[in-house]
Write a protein that holds these residues in place. Sequence first.
Motif, PDB file in Angstrom:
ATOM      1  N   PRO A 281     -10.317   9.306  62.457  1.00  0.00           N
ATOM      2  CA  PRO A 281     -11.582   9.576  61.787  1.00  0.00           C
ATOM      3  C   PRO A 281     -12.746   8.853  62.455  1.00  0.00           C
ATOM      4  N   THR A 282     -13.906   9.396  62.247  1.00  0.00           N
ATOM      5  CA  THR A 282     -15.145   8.775  62.689  1.00  0.00           C
ATOM      6  C   THR A 282     -16.121   8.838  61.528  1.00  0.00           C
ATOM      7  N   VAL A 283     -17.058   7.945  61.492  1.00  0.00           N
ATOM      8  CA  VAL A 283     -18.008   7.888  60.379  1.00  0.00           C
ATOM      9  C   VAL A 283     -19.399   8.208  60.900  1.00  0.00           C
ATOM     10  N   PRO A 284     -19.952   9.337  60.479  1.00  0.00           N
ATOM     11  CA  PRO A 284     -21.314   9.638  60.887  1.00  0.00           C
ATOM     12  C   PRO A 284     -22.302   8.746  60.154  1.00  0.00           C
ATOM     13  N   ARG A 285     -23.420   8.483  60.780  1.00  0.00           N
ATOM     14  CA  ARG A 285     -24.483   7.693  60.154  1.00  0.00           C
ATOM     15  C   ARG A 285     -25.606   8.648  59.797  1.00  0.00           C
ATOM     16  N   ILE A 286     -25.816   8.872  58.518  1.00  0.00           N
ATOM     17  CA  ILE A 286     -26.853   9.795  58.055  1.00  0.00           C
ATOM     18  C   ILE A 286     -28.185   9.050  58.029  1.00  0.00           C
ATOM     19  N   LEU A 287     -29.167   9.590  58.754  1.00  0.00           N
ATOM     20  CA  LEU A 287     -30.490   8.978  58.810  1.00  0.00           C
ATOM     21  C   LEU A 287     -31.446   9.586  57.787  1.00  0.00           C
ATOM     22  N   ASN A 288     -31.342  10.896  57.580  1.00  0.00           N
ATOM     23  CA  ASN A 288     -32.210  11.601  56.629  1.00  0.00           C
ATOM     24  C   ASN A 288     -31.420  12.678  55.923  1.00  0.00           C
ATOM     25  N   GLY A 289     -31.703  12.859  54.658  1.00  0.00           N
ATOM     26  CA  GLY A 289     -31.127  13.945  53.885  1.00  0.00           C
ATOM     27  C   GLY A 289     -32.242  14.692  53.181  1.00  0.00           C
ATOM     28  N   ILE A 290     -32.169  16.020  53.212  1.00  0.00           N
ATOM     29  CA  ILE A 290     -33.223  16.841  52.622  1.00  0.00           C
ATOM     30  C   ILE A 290     -32.562  17.897  51.744  1.00  0.00           C
ATOM     31  N   SER A 291     -33.067  18.061  50.542  1.00  0.00           N
ATOM     32  CA  SER A 291     -32.598  19.109  49.649  1.00  0.00           C
ATOM     33  C   SER A 291     -33.712  20.131  49.495  1.00  0.00           C
ATOM     34  N   LEU A 292     -33.372  21.400  49.686  1.00  0.00           N
ATOM     35  CA  LEU A 292     -34.343  22.474  49.494  1.00  0.00           C
ATOM     36  C   LEU A 292     -33.920  23.271  48.266  1.00  0.00           C
ATOM     37  N   GLY A 293     -34.398  22.808  47.125  1.00  0.00           N
ATOM     38  CA  GLY A 293     -33.998  23.430  45.876  1.00  0.00           C
ATOM     39  C   GLY A 293     -32.510  23.260  45.641  1.00  0.00           C
ATOM     40  N   SER A 294     -31.870  24.294  45.108  1.00  0.00           N
ATOM     41  CA  SER A 294     -30.430  24.224  44.863  1.00  0.00           C
ATOM     42  C   SER A 294     -29.658  25.079  45.863  1.00  0.00           C
ATOM     43  N   ARG A 295     -30.346  25.530  46.936  1.00  0.00           N
ATOM     44  CA  ARG A 295     -29.690  26.433  47.887  1.00  0.00           C
ATOM     45  C   ARG A 295     -29.302  25.802  49.210  1.00  0.00           C
ATOM     46  N   PHE A 296     -30.042  24.761  49.651  1.00  0.00           N
ATOM     47  CA  PHE A 296     -29.768  24.175  50.960  1.00  0.00           C
ATOM     48  C   PHE A 296     -29.802  22.651  50.904  1.00  0.00           C
ATOM     49  N   VAL A 297     -28.906  22.029  51.671  1.00  0.00           N
ATOM     50  CA  VAL A 297     -28.916  20.587  51.880  1.00  0.00           C
ATOM     51  C   VAL A 297     -28.826  20.368  53.390  1.00  0.00           C
ATOM     52  N   ILE A 298     -29.688  19.495  53.909  1.00  0.00           N
ATOM     53  CA  ILE A 298     -29.741  19.224  55.345  1.00  0.00           C
ATOM     54  C   ILE A 298     -29.514  17.734  55.563  1.00  0.00           C
ATOM     55  N   ALA A 299     -28.635  17.405  56.504  1.00  0.00           N
ATOM     56  CA  ALA A 299     -28.384  16.008  56.868  1.00  0.00           C
ATOM     57  C   ALA A 299     -28.629  15.846  58.361  1.00  0.00           C
ATOM     58  N   VAL A 300     -29.378  14.817  58.735  1.00  0.00           N
ATOM     59  CA  VAL A 300     -29.670  14.505  60.138  1.00  0.00           C
ATOM     60  C   VAL A 300     -29.161  13.100  60.405  1.00  0.00           C
ATOM     61  N   GLY A 301     -28.450  12.921  61.523  1.00  0.00           N
ATOM     62  CA  GLY A 301     -27.916  11.597  61.785  1.00  0.00           C
ATOM     63  C   GLY A 301     -27.385  11.413  63.184  1.00  0.00           C
ATOM     64  N   LYS A 302     -26.566  10.390  63.327  1.00  0.00           N
ATOM     65  CA  LYS A 302     -25.968  10.018  64.609  1.00  0.00           C
ATOM     66  C   LYS A 302     -24.468   9.856  64.421  1.00  0.00           C
ATOM     67  N   ILE A 303     -23.719  10.129  65.508  1.00  0.00           N
ATOM     68  CA  ILE A 303     -22.277   9.989  65.478  1.00  0.00           C
ATOM     69  C   ILE A 303     -21.802   9.626  66.886  1.00  0.00           C
ATOM     70  N   SER A 304     -20.693   8.930  66.954  1.00  0.00           N
ATOM     71  CA  SER A 304     -20.093   8.574  68.240  1.00  0.00           C
ATOM     72  C   SER A 304     -18.648   9.023  68.214  1.00  0.00           C
ATOM     73  N   LEU A 305     -18.233   9.777  69.237  1.00  0.00           N
ATOM     74  CA  LEU A 305     -16.873  10.298  69.312  1.00  0.00           C
ATOM     75  C   LEU A 305     -16.229   9.898  70.630  1.00  0.00           C
TER      76      LEU A 305
END
Length: 69
Positions: free
Chosen positions: A10-34
């Motif tokens: 497993p790897t753990v992503p680091r979420i920098l920003n989360g955005i909800s657009l009503g009840s239809r969309f969720v957006i996560a922006v972040g960094k990950i190392s693999l």
Amino acid sequence: MLVTTRASFPTVPRILNGISLGSRFVIAVGKISLKDEHGTSTKYDYCDVWQLKGGKLHELKAYVISIDR
């Protein structure tokens, strides 16, 4: 271009920003190392876009960009 790689999990992503657009969309922006099959670690920026229907995941689009130079 679609790139497929084997990564050790497993790897753990680091979420920098989360955005909800009503009840239809969720957006996560972040960094990950693999790590690849040789143990070489690569850093990435990512953006996940989840589309929801009826409160459940309906579709996921994930965008990943290598930031190692």
